[in-house]
Design a protein around this motif. Structure first.
Motif, PDB file in Angstrom:
ATOM      1  N   LYS A 352       1.590   5.046 -15.109  1.00 48.79           N
ATOM      2  CA  LYS A 352       1.448   6.198 -14.214  1.00 48.79           C
ATOM      3  C   LYS A 352       2.720   6.447 -13.408  1.00 48.79           C
ATOM      4  O   LYS A 352       3.025   7.586 -13.054  1.00 48.79           O
ATOM      5  N   GLU A 353       3.450   5.372 -13.108  1.00 49.71           N
ATOM      6  CA  GLU A 353       4.652   5.499 -12.293  1.00 49.71           C
ATOM      7  C   GLU A 353       5.903   5.676 -13.140  1.00 49.71           C
ATOM      8  O   GLU A 353       7.004   5.724 -12.617  1.00 49.71           O
ATOM      9  N   LEU A 354       5.732   5.742 -14.443  1.00 46.18           N
ATOM     10  CA  LEU A 354       6.885   5.863 -15.321  1.00 46.18           C
ATOM     11  C   LEU A 354       7.512   7.245 -15.167  1.00 46.18           C
ATOM     12  O   LEU A 354       6.862   8.267 -15.363  1.00 46.18           O
ATOM     13  N   LEU A 355       8.804   7.275 -14.821  1.00 44.86           N
ATOM     14  CA  LEU A 355       9.491   8.553 -14.638  1.00 44.86           C
ATOM     15  C   LEU A 355      10.142   8.990 -15.934  1.00 44.86           C
ATOM     16  O   LEU A 355      10.282  10.171 -16.197  1.00 44.86           O
ATOM     17  N   GLY A 356      10.537   8.012 -16.707  1.00 41.36           N
ATOM     18  CA  GLY A 356      11.183   8.372 -17.953  1.00 41.36           C
ATOM     19  C   GLY A 356      11.712   7.148 -18.668  1.00 41.36           C
ATOM     20  O   GLY A 356      11.796   6.063 -18.094  1.00 41.36           O
ATOM     21  N   THR A 357      12.016   7.350 -19.927  1.00 36.90           N
ATOM     22  CA  THR A 357      12.587   6.282 -20.707  1.00 36.90           C
ATOM     23  C   THR A 357      13.980   6.729 -21.107  1.00 36.90           C
ATOM     24  O   THR A 357      14.138   7.635 -21.908  1.00 36.90           O
ATOM     25  N   GLY A 358      14.946   6.138 -20.464  1.00 37.90           N
ATOM     26  CA  GLY A 358      16.323   6.521 -20.734  1.00 37.90           C
ATOM     27  C   GLY A 358      16.901   5.649 -21.825  1.00 37.90           C
ATOM     28  O   GLY A 358      16.197   4.865 -22.444  1.00 37.90           O
ATOM     29  N   GLY A 359      18.174   5.858 -22.033  1.00 36.84           N
ATOM     30  CA  GLY A 359      18.825   5.094 -23.076  1.00 36.84           C
ATOM     31  C   GLY A 359      18.830   3.615 -22.798  1.00 36.84           C
ATOM     32  O   GLY A 359      18.687   2.808 -23.703  1.00 36.84           O
ATOM     33  N   PHE A 360      18.958   3.249 -21.547  1.00 38.17           N
ATOM     34  CA  PHE A 360      19.106   1.838 -21.241  1.00 38.17           C
ATOM     35  C   PHE A 360      17.805   1.163 -20.849  1.00 38.17           C
ATOM     36  O   PHE A 360      17.727  -0.040 -20.776  1.00 38.17           O
ATOM     37  N   GLY A 361      16.818   1.930 -20.553  1.00 35.43           N
ATOM     38  CA  GLY A 361      15.574   1.278 -20.157  1.00 35.43           C
ATOM     39  C   GLY A 361      14.620   2.271 -19.527  1.00 35.43           C
ATOM     40  O   GLY A 361      14.866   3.479 -19.492  1.00 35.43           O
ATOM     41  N   ARG A 362      13.523   1.743 -19.033  1.00 35.60           N
ATOM     42  CA  ARG A 362      12.486   2.586 -18.464  1.00 35.60           C
ATOM     43  C   ARG A 362      12.676   2.703 -16.953  1.00 35.60           C
ATOM     44  O   ARG A 362      13.079   1.752 -16.299  1.00 35.60           O
ATOM     45  N   VAL A 363      12.357   3.871 -16.436  1.00 34.22           N
ATOM     46  CA  VAL A 363      12.523   4.117 -15.007  1.00 34.22           C
ATOM     47  C   VAL A 363      11.151   4.394 -14.389  1.00 34.22           C
ATOM     48  O   VAL A 363      10.374   5.184 -14.915  1.00 34.22           O
ATOM     49  N   TYR A 364      10.892   3.698 -13.307  1.00 31.73           N
ATOM     50  CA  TYR A 364       9.599   3.841 -12.636  1.00 31.73           C
ATOM     51  C   TYR A 364       9.803   4.325 -11.216  1.00 31.73           C
ATOM     52  O   TYR A 364      10.800   4.005 -10.574  1.00 31.73           O
ATOM     53  N   ARG A 365       8.827   5.046 -10.745  1.00 30.31           N
ATOM     54  CA  ARG A 365       8.833   5.444  -9.351  1.00 30.31           C
ATOM     55  C   ARG A 365       8.121   4.371  -8.539  1.00 30.31           C
ATOM     56  O   ARG A 365       7.225   3.699  -9.048  1.00 30.31           O
ATOM     57  N   GLY A 366       8.555   4.208  -7.295  1.00 34.32           N
ATOM     58  CA  GLY A 366       7.875   3.222  -6.467  1.00 34.32           C
ATOM     59  C   GLY A 366       8.090   3.502  -5.001  1.00 34.32           C
ATOM     60  O   GLY A 366       8.906   4.340  -4.621  1.00 34.32           O
ATOM     61  N   VAL A 367       7.312   2.791  -4.178  1.00 32.59           N
ATOM     62  CA  VAL A 367       7.476   2.889  -2.733  1.00 32.59           C
ATOM     63  C   VAL A 367       7.609   1.471  -2.216  1.00 32.59           C
ATOM     64  O   VAL A 367       6.716   0.645  -2.426  1.00 32.59           O
ATOM     65  N   LEU A 368       8.731   1.175  -1.595  1.00 35.57           N
ATOM     66  CA  LEU A 368       8.954  -0.185  -1.097  1.00 35.57           C
ATOM     67  C   LEU A 368       7.890  -0.552  -0.069  1.00 35.57           C
ATOM     68  O   LEU A 368       7.596   0.241   0.822  1.00 35.57           O
ATOM     69  N   PRO A 369       7.322  -1.754  -0.212  1.00 36.44           N
ATOM     70  CA  PRO A 369       6.173  -2.109   0.622  1.00 36.44           C
ATOM     71  C   PRO A 369       6.458  -2.087   2.125  1.00 36.44           C
ATOM     72  O   PRO A 369       5.620  -1.618   2.882  1.00 36.44           O
ATOM     73  N   ASP A 370       7.612  -2.548   2.559  1.00 34.85           N
ATOM     74  CA  ASP A 370       7.848  -2.619   4.006  1.00 34.85           C
ATOM     75  C   ASP A 370       8.381  -1.308   4.567  1.00 34.85           C
ATOM     76  O   ASP A 370       7.824  -0.750   5.502  1.00 34.85           O
ATOM     77  N   SER A 371       9.464  -0.813   3.958  1.00 34.10           N
ATOM     78  CA  SER A 371      10.150   0.344   4.530  1.00 34.10           C
ATOM     79  C   SER A 371       9.525   1.670   4.115  1.00 34.10           C
ATOM     80  O   SER A 371       9.823   2.697   4.708  1.00 34.10           O
ATOM     81  N   LYS A 372       8.659   1.642   3.096  1.00 39.16           N
ATOM     82  CA  LYS A 372       8.017   2.860   2.580  1.00 39.16           C
ATOM     83  C   LYS A 372       9.029   3.849   1.988  1.00 39.16           C
ATOM     84  O   LYS A 372       8.748   5.042   1.873  1.00 39.16           O
ATOM     85  N   ILE A 373      10.210   3.350   1.669  1.00 45.17           N
ATOM     86  CA  ILE A 373      11.228   4.207   1.050  1.00 45.17           C
ATOM     87  C   ILE A 373      10.839   4.423  -0.409  1.00 45.17           C
ATOM     88  O   ILE A 373      10.424   3.495  -1.101  1.00 45.17           O
ATOM     89  N   GLU A 374      10.975   5.672  -0.857  1.00 49.13           N
ATOM     90  CA  GLU A 374      10.692   5.966  -2.257  1.00 49.13           C
ATOM     91  C   GLU A 374      11.886   5.558  -3.112  1.00 49.13           C
ATOM     92  O   GLU A 374      13.032   5.871  -2.773  1.00 49.13           O
TER      93      GLU A 374
END
Ligand SMILES: *[C@@H]1O[C@H](CO)[C@@H](O)[C@H](O)[C@H]1NC(C)=O
Ligand SMILES: *[C@@H]1O[C@H](CO)[C@@H](O)[C@H](O)[C@H]1NC(C)=O
Ligand SMILES: *[C@@H]1O[C@H](CO)[C@@H](O)[C@H](O)[C@H]1NC(C)=O
Ligand SMILES: *[C@@H]1O[C@H](CO)[C@@H](O)[C@H](O)[C@H]1NC(C)=O
Ligand SMILES: *[C@@H]1O[C@H](CO)[C@@H](O)[C@H](O)[C@H]1NC(C)=O
Ligand SMILES: *[C@@H]1O[C@H](CO)[C@@H](O)[C@H](O)[C@H]1NC(C)=O
Length: 675
Positions: A352-374
């Motif tokens: 569900k958090e997969l943003l895309g599959t690039g040439g070098f690997g998969r990219v996921y979206r996330g939210v850091l647990p402490d700072s809540k930074i995306e």
């Protein structure tokens, strides 16, 4: 291979040895290191536990227990002779549930019968009764370990060892203890302490002397006995006698145990093997004990199960969150993310958090647990450890890059065979999605495209010239351009291609980049330069203006390569035909013409003839007029793809290039090759 005789000898030795250990070795001696296999006659409440403990009393009050070796021992050749010498050694333990209170004691006994019928418990120690106590006809010789002072029998204290002949008034007694061989000093011992102690009883039939010694279990026998009594036991001993133990309880719950025993007539009793002795049970005060014996097993069981689960969970988590950290990375601690945090941030790298599959690997979206930074988390599988140090150093230094047209690289994490890069999350996704998925948000306007291209140019210029080091991006393309919330184009993924350069064998040139964006000299030499970045930028620029990929393998062979298409329209004097038809003429034609020409300029197959990013910026701002393209030789514009060394190692990172046959198109596409 062993021969027959060796086998037989070994078997014989084994048989002799095992019988020797477990039961009497010969007519004169017994040894029991634990009583499992001992032939004992038990009466009263005496029992042999499953672990081989001889339990004379089991905690019941006012009871007695006897345990005698089942077979009689011959102490004399005839009834009138003097008694033989004997020696015995045993390990005992008295466990009282209300220490230091105890319920009487126990005794080693030599008696005419296998039990002591009619004897009383409590202070009679299961040895005698009121009527026969002290009567010479008893023929009982005993060594008592008495834990209660009975003044009626002239007991010296409530913790003594005594030699009893036919009665409970000891012929000789002493407080329990031993003389330390080191200094000859006397050391007290508590009989009821619950710890195991060893007793030696030795009678010398010639000297007519009986010695009794007691010591803590692990001690060797002290040289000086606790009791040494000159006595001729012959009158009290019959020809055949039984040997064993007696014990009694009174009003306090007490257990009396014998752990091991050896006995020998006319010789020294064999040494007990302490390591083979059974273990004592753990016993506390009664109430606790009841609770414990009933409550502990399920509690322990559940604890064990719980802790097993805990361990399994811990191990799984540990493995799941395992990282690779080397000493040199300590300098980069501030740039390092824990895998656990990233795992939590991306909800376990959910699809569900997969943003895309690039040439070098998969990219996921996330939210850091402490700072809540995306964040956007890129997992790059990477087997080579070679060059990792340099690469991480670079990543960390790239993390210091700050430019409004670059995607901030926040840090990294390393696992086995995996490198994870953490970027700031760009809410509007990648440019190629917007360009090609027309249904999403409609079509990018001319102004948006122009701004994005200018932004990317500015970011690339920063990398090339404005930062403290020259950074070659190596993979400029639409899918690496991300859009922030203000629709600014931001260049991402910088430096990643370096990873593969660092990790490869210097013998082979492993070209990394994306087909269609790769400068011809880059594929030829494998060397990425700022100039090859400019080439890629040109391809990117044309891509954005024309709304199609640099190499469209679905197109006809003449229009396969975008630069060729633009060049052809330009030659026909109708360059604006190349502009993305989706714009429906909603564009500024001057700007469009300039951009298309600039794209061709950047696509020059001769690297020296390409502009620098600084010049590109000036052209785009209109500060400097473009050079006249018609002055450039035809042969120098276009994608000069031709078969050459290293093409087997060509790494395609653009998934959309799948199925594109490099070598066949290489020949077809040399339209501008001009060889
Ligand atoms: C002790 O042994 C006797 C006889 O075997 C038995 O009746 C009694 O219940 C036992 N007591 C305990 C506390 O085990
Ligand atoms: C134990 O001793 C008794 C009495 O001597 C004997 O009858 C019995 O067979 C012995 N048992 C074993 C197992 O040695
Ligand atoms: C005392 O013990 C002897 C044998 O040991 C027995 O004959 C006698 O009956 C017992 N006396 C009492 C009063 O129990
Ligand atoms: C000792 O016991 C024997 C036999 O049980 C008895 O005849 C004798 O009277 C007792 N002697 C004393 C002093 O009680
Ligand atoms: C040993 O015990 C006796 C009697 O309880 C006591 O008088 C003596 O002081 C003790 N000796 C040592 C060394 O503890
Ligand atoms: C008893 O102990 C004394 C030393 O106190 C020793 O001389 C003697 O030989 C010992 N006797 C026996 C039977 O062990």
């Amino acid at each position: 291979m062993m021969n027959y005789f060796e086998v037989v000898t070994i078997l014989l030795v084994l048989i002799l040895f095992s019988s020797d250990l477990t039961s009497q070795g010969n007519n004169n001696g017994l040894i029991f290191n634990g009583f499992q296999k001992a032939n004992m006659s038990l009466d009263g409440i005496a029992k042999i536990t499953s672990t081989g403990l001889l339990m004379l009393t089991n905690g019941t009050k006012q009871e007695q227990g006897h345990a005698f070796y089942s077979n009689p021992i011959k102490f004399k050749n005839t009834q009138d002779e003097a008694s033989s010498s004997f020696s015995t050694s045993f390990v005992f333990s008295i466990i009282s549930e209300y220490q230091p209170l105890s319920a009487h004691g126990m005794a080693f006994v030599i008696a005419p019968t296998r039990g002591l019928p009619g004897a009383l418990p409590a202070s009679y120690l299961g040895l005698f009764n009121e009527s026969n106590e002290g009567n010479v006809t008893n023929h009982v010789v005993a060594v008592e370990l008495d834990t209660i002072q009975n003044l009626g029998f002239h007991d010296i204290d409530d913790n003594h060892v005594g030699i009893d002949i036919n009665g409970l008034t000891s012929s000789l007694s002493s407080p329990a203890g031993y003389y330390d061989d080191k200094d000859g000093g006397f050391r007290n011992l508590s009989l009821v302490s619950g710890t195991s102690k060893r007793v030696w009883v030795e009678y010398d039939g010639m000297v007519k002397q009986m010695n009794v010694t007691i010591a803590p279990l692990k001690f060797d026998k002290p040289t000086k006995p606790l009791l040494s009594l000159s006595i001729d036991i012959s009158p009290h001993i019959n020809q055949m006698m039984y040997v064993g133990f007696s014990s009694s309880t009174g009003s306090v719950f007490t257990h009396h145990y014998v752990l091991g025993w050896s006995f020998m007539i006319n010789g020294k009793a064999e040494e007990l093997v302490l390591s083979q002795l059974p273990k004592l049970p753990r016993v506390g005060p009664k109430k606790k004990s009841r609770f414990l014996t009933m409550g502990i097993p399920p509690i322990i069981l559940s604890l064990v199960i719980l802790s097993l689960f805990g361990v399994a969970y811990y191990v799984r988590r540990k493995r799941m969150f395992a990282e690779v950290v080397e000493d040199w990375e300590h300098d980069y601690a501030t740039r390092r993310f824990s895998f656990k945090d990233l795992y939590v941030a991306t909800e376990g790298f959910k699809e569900k958090e997969l943003l895309g599959t690039g040439g070098f690997g998969r990219v996921y979206r996330g939210v850091l647990p402490d700072s809540k930074i995306e964040i956007a988390v890129k997992r790059v599988s990477h087997e080579s450890r070679q060059g990792m140090r340099e690469f991480v150093a670079e990543i960390v230094s790239l993390g210091r890059l700050r430019h409004r047209n670059l995607v901030p690289l926040l840090g990294y994490c390393r696992r086995k065979n995996e490198l994870i890069l953490v970027y700031e999350y760009m809410p509007n996704g990648s440019l190629d999605k917007l360009l090609y998925d027309q249904n999403e948000n409609g079509c990018l306007s001319w102004n948006q495209r122009f701004r994005i291209i200018k932004g990317v140019a500015s970011g690339l210029f920063y990398l090339h010239e404005e930062w403290e080091q020259v950074v070659v991006h190596r993979d400029v393309k639409a899918s690496n351009v991300l859009l922030d919330n203000e629709m600014n184009g931001r260049l991402g993924d910088f430096g990643l291609a370096r990873l593969y350069d660092h990790g490869t064998d210097p013998q082979t040139t492993h070209v990394v980049g994306t087909l269609g964006y790769l400068a011809p000299e880059h594929t030829r030499t494998g060397k990425a330069t700022t100039s090859s970045d400019v080439y890629s930028f040109g391809a990117f620029l044309l891509e954005v203006i024309c709304g199609r990929r640099p190499i469209d393998h679905q197109a006809t062979s003449e229009s396969l390569i975008l630069v060729d298409v633009v060049y052809t329209w330009w030659k026909k004097g109708d360059i604006l035909k190349a502009v993305d038809p989706n714009l429906r003429n909603n564009y500024v034609s001057q700007e469009a013409e300039m951009m298309l020409k600039l794209g061709m300029l950047c696509s020059n197959s001769e690297s020296v003839d390409r502009p620098s990013m600084r010049q590109v910026m000036l052209y785009m701002e209109g500060a400097v007029a473009l050079p006249d393209i018609s002055l450039l030789g035809i042969s120098t514009i276009g994608v000069t793809l031709s078969s050459r060394d290293g093409c087997e190692n060509f790494a395609m990172s653009n998934p959309s290039s799948k199925g594109f046959s490099y070598s066949s198109s290489a020949t077809e596409s040399s339209i501008f090759g001009g060889r």
